[in-house]
Design a protein around this motif. Structure first.
Motif, mmCIF file in Angstrom:
data_model
loop_
_atom_site.group_PDB
_atom_site.id
_atom_site.type_symbol
_atom_site.label_atom_id
_atom_site.label_comp_id
_atom_site.label_asym_id
_atom_site.label_seq_id
_atom_site.Cartn_x
_atom_site.Cartn_y
_atom_site.Cartn_z
ATOM 1 N N VAL A 88 0.665 -0.944 -0.059
ATOM 2 C CA VAL A 88 -0.263 0.275 0.167
ATOM 3 C C VAL A 88 1.328 1.313 0.019
ATOM 4 O O VAL A 88 0.359 2.317 -1.248
ATOM 5 C CB VAL A 88 -0.973 0.096 1.183
ATOM 6 C CG1 VAL A 88 -1.664 1.592 0.975
ATOM 7 C CG2 VAL A 88 -1.707 -1.366 1.438
ATOM 8 N N VAL A 89 1.880 0.859 0.846
ATOM 9 C CA VAL A 89 3.057 2.278 0.714
ATOM 10 C C VAL A 89 3.276 3.122 -0.217
ATOM 11 O O VAL A 89 3.965 4.075 -0.866
ATOM 12 C CB VAL A 89 3.113 1.948 2.414
ATOM 13 C CG1 VAL A 89 4.807 3.225 1.858
ATOM 14 C CG2 VAL A 89 3.087 2.699 4.164
ATOM 15 N N ARG A 90 3.759 1.417 -0.878
ATOM 16 C CA ARG A 90 4.258 1.777 -2.328
ATOM 17 C C ARG A 90 3.859 2.418 -2.851
ATOM 18 O O ARG A 90 3.981 3.076 -4.226
ATOM 19 C CB ARG A 90 5.434 0.227 -2.411
ATOM 20 C CG ARG A 90 6.018 -0.437 -3.992
ATOM 21 C CD ARG A 90 7.292 1.224 -3.495
ATOM 22 N NE ARG A 90 7.940 0.285 -4.805
ATOM 23 C CZ ARG A 90 7.488 1.949 -6.084
ATOM 24 N NH1 ARG A 90 7.108 2.569 -5.664
ATOM 25 N NH2 ARG A 90 8.706 1.468 -6.568
ATOM 26 N N ILE A 91 1.849 1.850 -3.111
ATOM 27 C CA ILE A 91 1.635 2.551 -4.344
ATOM 28 C C ILE A 91 1.040 4.147 -4.032
ATOM 29 O O ILE A 91 1.843 4.979 -4.505
ATOM 30 C CB ILE A 91 0.379 2.361 -4.333
ATOM 31 C CG1 ILE A 91 0.251 0.798 -4.818
ATOM 32 C CG2 ILE A 91 -1.066 2.740 -5.033
ATOM 33 C CD1 ILE A 91 -0.527 -0.376 -4.993
ATOM 34 N N LEU A 92 1.337 4.578 -2.731
ATOM 35 C CA LEU A 92 0.692 5.986 -1.868
ATOM 36 C C LEU A 92 2.194 6.789 -2.568
ATOM 37 O O LEU A 92 1.915 7.721 -2.958
ATOM 38 C CB LEU A 92 0.747 5.492 -0.567
ATOM 39 C CG LEU A 92 -0.388 5.323 0.408
ATOM 40 C CD1 LEU A 92 -0.729 5.555 0.945
ATOM 41 C CD2 LEU A 92 -1.445 5.647 -0.947
ATOM 42 N N ARG A 93 3.685 6.194 -2.977
ATOM 43 C CA ARG A 93 4.492 7.065 -3.244
ATOM 44 C C ARG A 93 4.200 7.595 -4.202
ATOM 45 O O ARG A 93 5.040 8.593 -4.801
ATOM 46 C CB ARG A 93 5.644 6.180 -2.437
ATOM 47 C CG ARG A 93 6.111 5.643 -1.407
ATOM 48 C CD ARG A 93 7.567 5.449 -0.805
ATOM 49 N NE ARG A 93 7.539 4.311 -1.956
ATOM 50 C CZ ARG A 93 8.735 3.619 -1.906
ATOM 51 N NH1 ARG A 93 9.896 3.810 -1.250
ATOM 52 N NH2 ARG A 93 9.309 3.146 -3.005
ATOM 53 N N THR A 94 3.294 6.984 -4.996
ATOM 54 C CA THR A 94 3.223 7.360 -6.697
ATOM 55 C C THR A 94 1.879 8.301 -6.792
ATOM 56 O O THR A 94 2.048 8.415 -7.875
ATOM 57 C CB THR A 94 3.134 5.797 -7.401
ATOM 58 O OG1 THR A 94 2.387 5.105 -7.984
ATOM 59 C CG2 THR A 94 4.734 4.691 -6.655
ATOM 60 N N VAL A 95 1.129 8.252 -6.027
ATOM 61 C CA VAL A 95 -0.031 8.945 -6.184
ATOM 62 C C VAL A 95 0.647 10.383 -5.442
ATOM 63 O O VAL A 95 0.332 10.672 -4.645
ATOM 64 C CB VAL A 95 -0.973 7.935 -5.159
ATOM 65 C CG1 VAL A 95 -2.331 9.012 -5.780
ATOM 66 C CG2 VAL A 95 -1.502 6.779 -6.082
#
Length: 155
Positions: A88-95
């Motif tokens: 989830v955090v890995r995705i949030l870093r891109t949003v």
């Protein structure tokens, strides 16, 4: 949602349970958000159906499907896997608009707390949000036996 045009800086593969209503809703929401990464969404069931998973996700030729059903996984182009809260955090870093949330994950102990919260919800996701495989009758709804039992046991 993939970035429009060819300006995505990286490609991330989001592996999720295609029978989980919470997972399906989360993927639908992610598709609406503006990510600087090219997010590719792959259902676990798709991976189970193909013999050569490296065809779908480069550098990964084998998965522990039991682990995949326990947590969402995110794979990068190098084949590095991020599971559960890490994913989830890995995705949030891109949003855009959500990157600041990933900074909280760097606070000492937050990754353990986030993982516990993630596991708590993930273990109850069928019970709380239902499943696309759910069969209902006038006697109530039943989850598929194999996955439903696994989640009731907290695995």
């Amino acid at each position: 949602m993939s970035l429009k045009g060819n300006q995505a800086s990286e490609k991330l593969y989001v592996i999720y349970d295609g029978h989980c209503n919470l997972c399906l809703a989360s993927v639908a929401r992610l598709r609406e958000l503006h990510s600087k990464a090219d997010l590719q969404f792959i259902q676990i069931q798709q991976l189970e159906a193909v013999k050569d998973t490296a065809r779908l996700i480069p550098h990964i030729d084998r998965f522990d499907f039991g682990a995949l059903y326990e947590k969402m996984h995110v794979a990068d182009e190098r084949g590095q896997l991020f599971a559960g809260a890490d994913g989830v955090v890995r995705i949030l870093r891109t949003v855009r608009g959500f990157r600041w949330l990933s900074a909280f994950y760097r606070i000492p102990g937050m990754n353990r707390i986030a993982d516990r919260i993630y596991r708590f919800i993930a273990n109850r996701r069928y019970e709380w949000f239902g499943s696309t495989e759910q069969s209902c009758s006038i006697d109530g709804c039943d989850l598929p036996q194999d996955r439903g039992e696994r989640n009731k046991l907290g695995n």
